[in-house]
Write an enzyme that holds these catalytic residues in place. Structure first.
Site, PDB file in Angstrom:
ATOM      1  CB  CYS A 138       7.148  -3.319 -13.148  1.00  0.00           C
ATOM      2  SG  CYS A 138       7.993  -2.164 -12.083  1.00  0.00           S
TER       3      CYS A 138
HETATM    4  N1  LIG Z   1      12.022  -1.078  -9.745  1.00  0.00           N
HETATM    5  C1  LIG Z   1      11.389  -0.366 -10.643  1.00  0.00           C
HETATM    6  O1  LIG Z   1      11.948  -0.155 -11.726  1.00  0.00           O
HETATM    7  C2  LIG Z   1      10.016   0.227 -10.399  1.00  0.00           C
HETATM    8  C3  LIG Z   1       9.507   1.113 -11.360  1.00  0.00           C
HETATM    9  C4  LIG Z   1       8.265   1.708 -11.128  1.00  0.00           C
HETATM   10  C5  LIG Z   1       7.548   1.400  -9.973  1.00  0.00           C
HETATM   11  N2  LIG Z   1       8.050   0.516  -9.059  1.00  0.00           N
HETATM   12  C6  LIG Z   1       7.259   0.265  -7.854  1.00  0.00           C
HETATM   13  O2  LIG Z   1       7.866   0.946  -6.762  1.00  0.00           O
HETATM   14  C7  LIG Z   1       7.681   0.198  -5.559  1.00  0.00           C
HETATM   15  C8  LIG Z   1       9.020  -0.087  -4.904  1.00  0.00           C
HETATM   16  O3  LIG Z   1       9.799  -0.870  -5.796  1.00  0.00           O
HETATM   17  P1  LIG Z   1      11.368  -1.010  -5.682  1.00  0.00           P
HETATM   18  O4  LIG Z   1      11.803  -1.612  -6.977  1.00  0.00           O
HETATM   19  O5  LIG Z   1      12.002   0.261  -5.260  1.00  0.00           O
HETATM   20  O6  LIG Z   1      11.495  -2.085  -4.497  1.00  0.00           O
HETATM   21  P2  LIG Z   1      12.799  -2.502  -3.664  1.00  0.00           P
HETATM   22  O7  LIG Z   1      12.544  -3.865  -3.160  1.00  0.00           O
HETATM   23  O8  LIG Z   1      14.031  -2.232  -4.489  1.00  0.00           O
HETATM   24  O9  LIG Z   1      12.848  -1.483  -2.455  1.00  0.00           O
HETATM   25  C9  LIG Z   1      11.888  -1.425  -1.482  1.00  0.00           C
HETATM   26  C10 LIG Z   1      12.548  -0.991  -0.164  1.00  0.00           C
HETATM   27  O10 LIG Z   1      11.520  -0.818   0.800  1.00  0.00           O
HETATM   28  C11 LIG Z   1      12.016  -1.266   2.049  1.00  0.00           C
HETATM   29  N3  LIG Z   1      10.887  -1.525   2.933  1.00  0.00           N
HETATM   30  C12 LIG Z   1      10.067  -2.586   2.982  1.00  0.00           C
HETATM   31  N4  LIG Z   1       9.127  -2.417   3.927  1.00  0.00           N
HETATM   32  C13 LIG Z   1       9.351  -1.208   4.488  1.00  0.00           C
HETATM   33  C14 LIG Z   1       8.717  -0.476   5.508  1.00  0.00           C
HETATM   34  N5  LIG Z   1       7.655  -0.964   6.164  1.00  0.00           N
HETATM   35  N6  LIG Z   1       9.202   0.732   5.800  1.00  0.00           N
HETATM   36  C15 LIG Z   1      10.296   1.231   5.157  1.00  0.00           C
HETATM   37  N7  LIG Z   1      10.946   0.567   4.198  1.00  0.00           N
HETATM   38  C16 LIG Z   1      10.477  -0.632   3.859  1.00  0.00           C
HETATM   39  C17 LIG Z   1      12.857  -2.478   1.695  1.00  0.00           C
HETATM   40  O11 LIG Z   1      13.778  -2.779   2.717  1.00  0.00           O
HETATM   41  C18 LIG Z   1      13.528  -1.996   0.389  1.00  0.00           C
HETATM   42  O12 LIG Z   1      14.750  -1.347   0.653  1.00  0.00           O
HETATM   43  C19 LIG Z   1       6.902  -1.042  -5.964  1.00  0.00           C
HETATM   44  O13 LIG Z   1       5.541  -0.801  -5.763  1.00  0.00           O
HETATM   45  C20 LIG Z   1       7.183  -1.166  -7.440  1.00  0.00           C
HETATM   46  O14 LIG Z   1       6.140  -1.835  -8.109  1.00  0.00           O
HETATM   47  C21 LIG Z   1       9.285  -0.072  -9.256  1.00  0.00           C
END
Ligand SMILES: NC(=O)c1ccc[n+]([C@@H]2O[C@H](COP(=O)([O-])OP(=O)(O)OC[C@H]3O[C@@H](n4cnc5c(N)ncnc54)[C@H](O)[C@@H]3O)[C@@H](O)[C@H]2O)c1
Length: 439
Positions: free
Chosen positions: A276
């Protein structure tokens, strides 16, 4: 069709938890949401393009350290299933999009995952569904990128389908908050959309905070992360100045934090990590350019934070030099390679930058991290290394141990007893000691 029907039927299904929830993207954000909605009594479908994740979830396993496998198995027992087949989206009443929003190599927003997901669900959209974007992004994404695509199917947002933006605020490893107790912002594309969003999240999250538009919710999430990035940049700069003055920045911060109002402590480290804070602020930078505006605080904090690994390496070089050692040929052990303590997440970890900079100078690098048994395959980084177990013998065999991530599982006393030199980037060692250099 009765105009009010899809909305009121959807709201009723959310309230009595008979709505089916699909979570798209089962990573650090999506998987905890799956568990929360399952625990709240909803039937949940998880959709991810990664077949390995789907397979593990189907077996009731977890791939995230702070998500216990028992929780996944319990969700499976309550009807949760994972799939890579987007046709399952049709069964769902609510579709929650939690896919990555990285930057491209020009440090511009890469919305390809969000748009790819939306396009995959379009053929399966039907009247009466709620679409929620949770991924962090710039103000305007929901209205400019999601709404027109959804309406290209002939369904009208606010009448047939409902669209909200509700940013995730997950803080992996935080013992004080969990998905249920972190207040959830929600902005609707129309008032009817907001009502549907409030009904859904209100059935699973203790407090839902409604805001006036999807753009406000998008901007609020960015403000939260920019606030952290800028303040971390500030303490990192203060650390360099304090060091030159012979002061311990951690002692200074602890002293300032005794003020009961008007001061929020942020702690410096070897750089900035995680998915993030190093990335999200630049979503605003890009969007602000459209208006001819610059985001100077964001750029400055980014510059300070990005330079921290180089500064730490300078401290390592000096400390070895004091001991008549060159970096070239030295054996250096990096302690902790996850981006923050007590997690296994390596994304954007500054420890990796330290490893690369030190190897480029000719050091022989090893690492020890209780949560990362083998160096993972990362898109742009690779070390063929396995975590070194920490024993008196292993620790004493290195010229320098660099404390990059202060996992509580480390035996800090053992490390201090046996290390020839410790470069402490986290302020763990409070008392001055002959073998500790603060960096
Ligand atoms: N990790 C955190 O602590 C956190 C906190 C707040 C917000 N976010 C936001 O949340 C969002 C996701 O982050 P994350 O950490 O969960 O990412 P991540 O990489 O852990 O997970 C994302 C998942 O999405 C899947 N994916 C990718 N393309 C896809 C598609 N077209 N259809 C279905 N699945 C698909 C991937 O295979 C993966 O499993 C981002 O925008 C991030 O900025 C993350």
């Amino acid at each position: 069709m009765n105009d009010a029907a899809p909305e009121s039927a959807l709201v009723a299904k959310c309230r009595d938890r008979s709505a089916v929830v699909a979570v798209l993207g089962l990573g650090y954000v999506g998987l905890p949401l799956v568990l929360r909605f399952t625990d709240a009594g909803f039937r949940v479908i998880g959709i991810d393009i990664d077949p390995a994740k789907v397979e593990r979830l189907q077996k009731g396993e977890s791939y995230i350290r702070h998500v216990p496998p028992a929780a996944v198995a319990a969700a499976r027992a309550r009807g949760f299933r994972a799939t890579s087949d987007f046709a399952a989206a049709r069964e769902a009443d609510a579709l929650l999009i939690c896919v990555p929003t990285p930057l491209n190599k020009y440090r511009e927003p890469d919305l390809s995952f969000v748009i790819g997901t939306v396009e995959s669900i379009l053929p399966h959209l039907r009247a009466g569904q709620l679409v929620c974007l949770e991924s962090t992004t710039y103000p305007g994404t929901t209205e400019e990128e999601l709404k027109p695509r959804i309406e290209s199917t002939g369904l009208e947002v606010g009448r047939d389908v409902f669209l909200v933006y509700s940013p995730e605020r997950e803080d992996p490893g935080n013992p004080h908050f969990e998905t249920r107790t972190i207040p959830k912002l929600c902005g609707g594309s129309t008032p009817a959309c907001l009502e549907a969003g409030k009904a859904l999240y209100g059935a699973a999250i203790d407090r839902v905070v409604a805001v006036g538009s999807t753009r406000v919710a998008e901007m609020a999430k960015l403000l939260e992360n920019i606030h952290r990035a800028v303040n971390i940049g500030l303490v990192n700069e203060m650390k360099i100045i304090a060091d030159r003055m012979g002061l311990d920045i951690h002692e200074v911060i602890r002293a300032a934090a005794t003020k009961p109002f008007g001061f929020v402590p942020y702690y410096p480290g070897p750089g900035l990590g995680g998915h993030c804070i190093p990335i999200d602020p630049f979503y605003l930078t890009w969007k602000a350019r459209e208006l001819g505006l610059s985001t100077r605080f964001i750029e400055l904090a980014g510059e300070v934070n990005r330079n921290m690994p180089e500064w730490v390496v300078g401290k390592i070089v000096d400390a070895l030099n004091q001991r008549s050692k060159a970096v070239r040929g030295s054996r250096i052990l990096i302690l902790g390679i996850a981006y923050k303590k007590n997690v296994d997440d390596m994304r954007e970890s500054p420890a990796v930058a330290l490893m690369e900079l030190l190897s480029a100078k000719g050091a022989a690098i090893d690492y020890s991290d209780p949560y990362v048994p083998a160096f993972p395959r990362m898109r742009e980084h690779w070390f063929d290394l396995k975590s070194v177990p920490l024993t008196a013998e292993s620790i004493s065999g290195y010229d320098c141990a660099v404390l990059a991530t202060d996992h509580e599982a480390f035996d800090f006393a053992l490390i201090q007893r046996h290390a020839r030199l410790i470069v402490d980037t986290r302020g763990v060692y409070l008392e001055p000691s002959a073998n500790v250099v603060k960096a």
